[in-house]
Motif scaffolding. Sequence first.
Motif, PDB file in Angstrom:
ATOM      1  N   GLY A   1     -33.113  30.358  -0.223  1.00 20.11           N
ATOM      2  CA  GLY A   1     -32.223  30.271  -1.380  1.00 20.11           C
ATOM      3  C   GLY A   1     -32.421  31.362  -2.408  1.00 20.11           C
ATOM      4  N   LEU A   2     -33.533  32.125  -2.333  1.00 20.64           N
ATOM      5  CA  LEU A   2     -33.802  33.168  -3.316  1.00 20.64           C
ATOM      6  C   LEU A   2     -33.372  34.554  -2.845  1.00 20.64           C
ATOM      7  N   THR A   3     -33.322  34.764  -1.543  1.00 21.21           N
ATOM      8  CA  THR A   3     -33.002  36.078  -0.997  1.00 21.21           C
ATOM      9  C   THR A   3     -31.661  36.580  -1.539  1.00 21.21           C
TER      10      THR A   3
ATOM     11  N   ILE B   1     -18.456  44.707 -24.273  1.00 21.49           N
ATOM     12  CA  ILE B   1     -17.641  43.543 -23.914  1.00 21.49           C
ATOM     13  C   ILE B   1     -17.455  43.575 -22.401  1.00 21.49           C
ATOM     14  N   VAL B   2     -17.954  42.534 -21.726  1.00 19.04           N
ATOM     15  CA  VAL B   2     -18.134  42.577 -20.274  1.00 19.04           C
ATOM     16  C   VAL B   2     -17.279  41.517 -19.589  1.00 19.04           C
ATOM     17  N   THR B   3     -16.751  41.879 -18.435  1.00 23.53           N
ATOM     18  CA  THR B   3     -15.949  40.944 -17.641  1.00 23.53           C
ATOM     19  C   THR B   3     -16.810  39.829 -17.051  1.00 23.53           C
ATOM     20  N   VAL B   4     -16.222  38.664 -16.885  1.00 24.99           N
ATOM     21  CA  VAL B   4     -16.905  37.526 -16.247  1.00 24.99           C
ATOM     22  C   VAL B   4     -16.076  37.013 -15.077  1.00 24.99           C
ATOM     23  N   ALA B   5     -15.416  37.950 -14.369  1.00 24.49           N
ATOM     24  CA  ALA B   5     -14.570  37.564 -13.240  1.00 24.49           C
ATOM     25  C   ALA B   5     -15.242  37.795 -11.893  1.00 24.49           C
ATOM     26  N   ASP B   6     -16.477  38.288 -11.894  1.00 23.92           N
ATOM     27  CA  ASP B   6     -17.189  38.588 -10.651  1.00 23.92           C
ATOM     28  C   ASP B   6     -17.423  37.307  -9.842  1.00 23.92           C
ATOM     29  N   ASP B   7     -17.174  37.381  -8.529  1.00 26.45           N
ATOM     30  CA  ASP B   7     -17.433  36.212  -7.673  1.00 26.45           C
ATOM     31  C   ASP B   7     -18.129  36.596  -6.379  1.00 26.45           C
ATOM     32  N   GLY B   8     -18.775  37.763  -6.376  1.00 25.17           N
ATOM     33  CA  GLY B   8     -19.477  38.206  -5.180  1.00 25.17           C
ATOM     34  C   GLY B   8     -20.960  38.347  -5.428  1.00 25.17           C
ATOM     35  N   GLY B   9     -21.742  38.496  -4.345  1.00 24.83           N
ATOM     36  CA  GLY B   9     -23.170  38.713  -4.447  1.00 24.83           C
ATOM     37  C   GLY B   9     -23.902  37.559  -5.089  1.00 24.83           C
ATOM     38  N   SER B  10     -24.996  37.896  -5.786  1.00 25.82           N
ATOM     39  CA  SER B  10     -25.821  36.887  -6.439  1.00 25.82           C
ATOM     40  C   SER B  10     -25.038  36.122  -7.493  1.00 25.82           C
ATOM     41  N   SER B  11     -24.226  36.844  -8.274  1.00 18.47           N
ATOM     42  CA  SER B  11     -23.431  36.186  -9.324  1.00 18.47           C
ATOM     43  C   SER B  11     -22.462  35.174  -8.738  1.00 18.47           C
ATOM     44  N   GLY B  12     -21.811  35.549  -7.626  1.00 16.74           N
ATOM     45  CA  GLY B  12     -20.872  34.636  -6.994  1.00 16.74           C
ATOM     46  C   GLY B  12     -21.544  33.389  -6.452  1.00 16.74           C
ATOM     47  N   ARG B  13     -22.731  33.552  -5.887  1.00 12.96           N
ATOM     48  CA  ARG B  13     -23.455  32.390  -5.361  1.00 12.96           C
ATOM     49  C   ARG B  13     -23.837  31.432  -6.489  1.00 12.96           C
ATOM     50  N   LEU B  14     -24.335  31.971  -7.592  1.00 18.65           N
ATOM     51  CA  LEU B  14     -24.697  31.119  -8.730  1.00 18.65           C
ATOM     52  C   LEU B  14     -23.463  30.433  -9.309  1.00 18.65           C
ATOM     53  N   ARG B  15     -22.360  31.167  -9.298  1.00 13.95           N
ATOM     54  CA  ARG B  15     -21.114  30.603  -9.827  1.00 13.95           C
ATOM     55  C   ARG B  15     -20.640  29.419  -8.986  1.00 13.95           C
ATOM     56  N   ARG B  16     -20.738  29.571  -7.656  1.00 11.65           N
ATOM     57  CA  ARG B  16     -20.265  28.508  -6.766  1.00 11.65           C
ATOM     58  C   ARG B  16     -21.238  27.328  -6.718  1.00 11.65           C
TER      59      ARG B  16
END
Length: 458
Positions: A223-225, A171-186
């Motif tokens: 955009g991929l880096t 069971i994994v958190t979905v609160a990350d907002d940094g790095g690659s995950s944060g960019r995709l989220r925003r």
Amino acid sequence: MSIISLRLKLRRLFKLRLNWSRSGYRSSHRIGQWFKWLAPGLLVKRWLLISAGGVLLTSLGLAIWTGMTPIFYILQLLRGFLEWITQIIPNSVSGPLLILAGLLFIFWGQSRSFNSITQVFTPEGDQELVDRLIALRRLNRGPKIVVIGGGTGLSTLLRGLKDYSANITAIVTVADDGGSSGRLRREIGVLPPGDIRNCLAALADEEKLFTELFQYRFRAGDGLTGHSFGNLFLTAMGEVTGDLERAIAASSKVLAIRGQVLPATLSDVHLWAKLEDGRRIHGESSITEARGKIVKIGCTPANPPALPKAISAIQEADLIIIGPGSLYTSVIPNLLVPEITEAIAQSQVPRIYVCNVMTQPGETDNYSVADHIRAIDDACGHKLFDAVLVQGKVPPAQALIRYAQEDSHPVFIDREAVKELGRRMVLTNIIEVDSDTGYVRHNSKRLAQVLLRWYSRV
């Protein structure tokens, strides 16, 4: 005889002996592998016997349907043949010979059948099919384990646990907002896939190429880096399937993972923290960067709904493990989902928290083991675990110097305070030093062994 000719003869003799020993080893190994097929629980022998019974019943049905005329003549022919055999060879000799011939034919036919199956389902150089079946049956009988957390700590633990059970739920958190995950989220508005990607890769069943592909990070391209292929894949799969839960399920099939990975919630959760100096920090990555003492942590929206599958997994679990991982940004975010904390609190199975080895600047400066426990208790309002797993041996001096430069130190072990909090302490040595980075990491195999040993005792 010359010395040269003697050497040549000795060399030939040595080669013959070596070839004989190799062939003998292969023969004994093959015989040993065949005996493994007799082991109970493989679910192979019973189906072969049922198939043989089906052939017999089908033949009998056809014989009855046709008035048994063919059977009658066949029996007459067999009877005459057997009488002729017994006249030439006594039945005390012919009987055992026929039995031996029958057994040889059975062994020959079955061995050729299994060899054909093995060649199809087992890649060259991989383990034998029977070994894979035995391992699969053992893993399927393993305990139902629920692991709650995030970050690299969770994936490290999963990498070790998958050798003991296939019934794992992360069971994994979905609160990350940094790095690659944060960019995709925003940019796209999806839930952060980073921690989920790491867990999927950790649970992958011998799929080395797929795992490396999921963890591959682009180093060039507009955009991929900085993006990892796994994050992009999960994001695209979420768009195709409709939500992250289905995307994870589809990706799990591609990676052939042992167990399942579930987000704690499908809500768009953002963390906030109140610091001792009065500041209120928003965003998971900003909390650590603020470098203040956290006195309270929460999320918006408050009280997000849990994923129903996550609640079911907790209720059916045999063992619940919380952590390891960053206390405020990987572990506690899962526990801000009320339904998850209530399900854990109501569970009667063994529950243990894996405490971090080193303090984390900006999150757990100068924290002891008891401080970690109090932070979890205060965040969720429940006593969620019975024991805490702690690294009992101090890390090597070189690692301590490396961490001291970043203002990080070993988590202080305060036994009496932990005892007053009503928790048992499990002290052991479960770390290793990464040769490339010099950082301390949990050893996945040792950590899993200790947790399963504790579970078996409890």
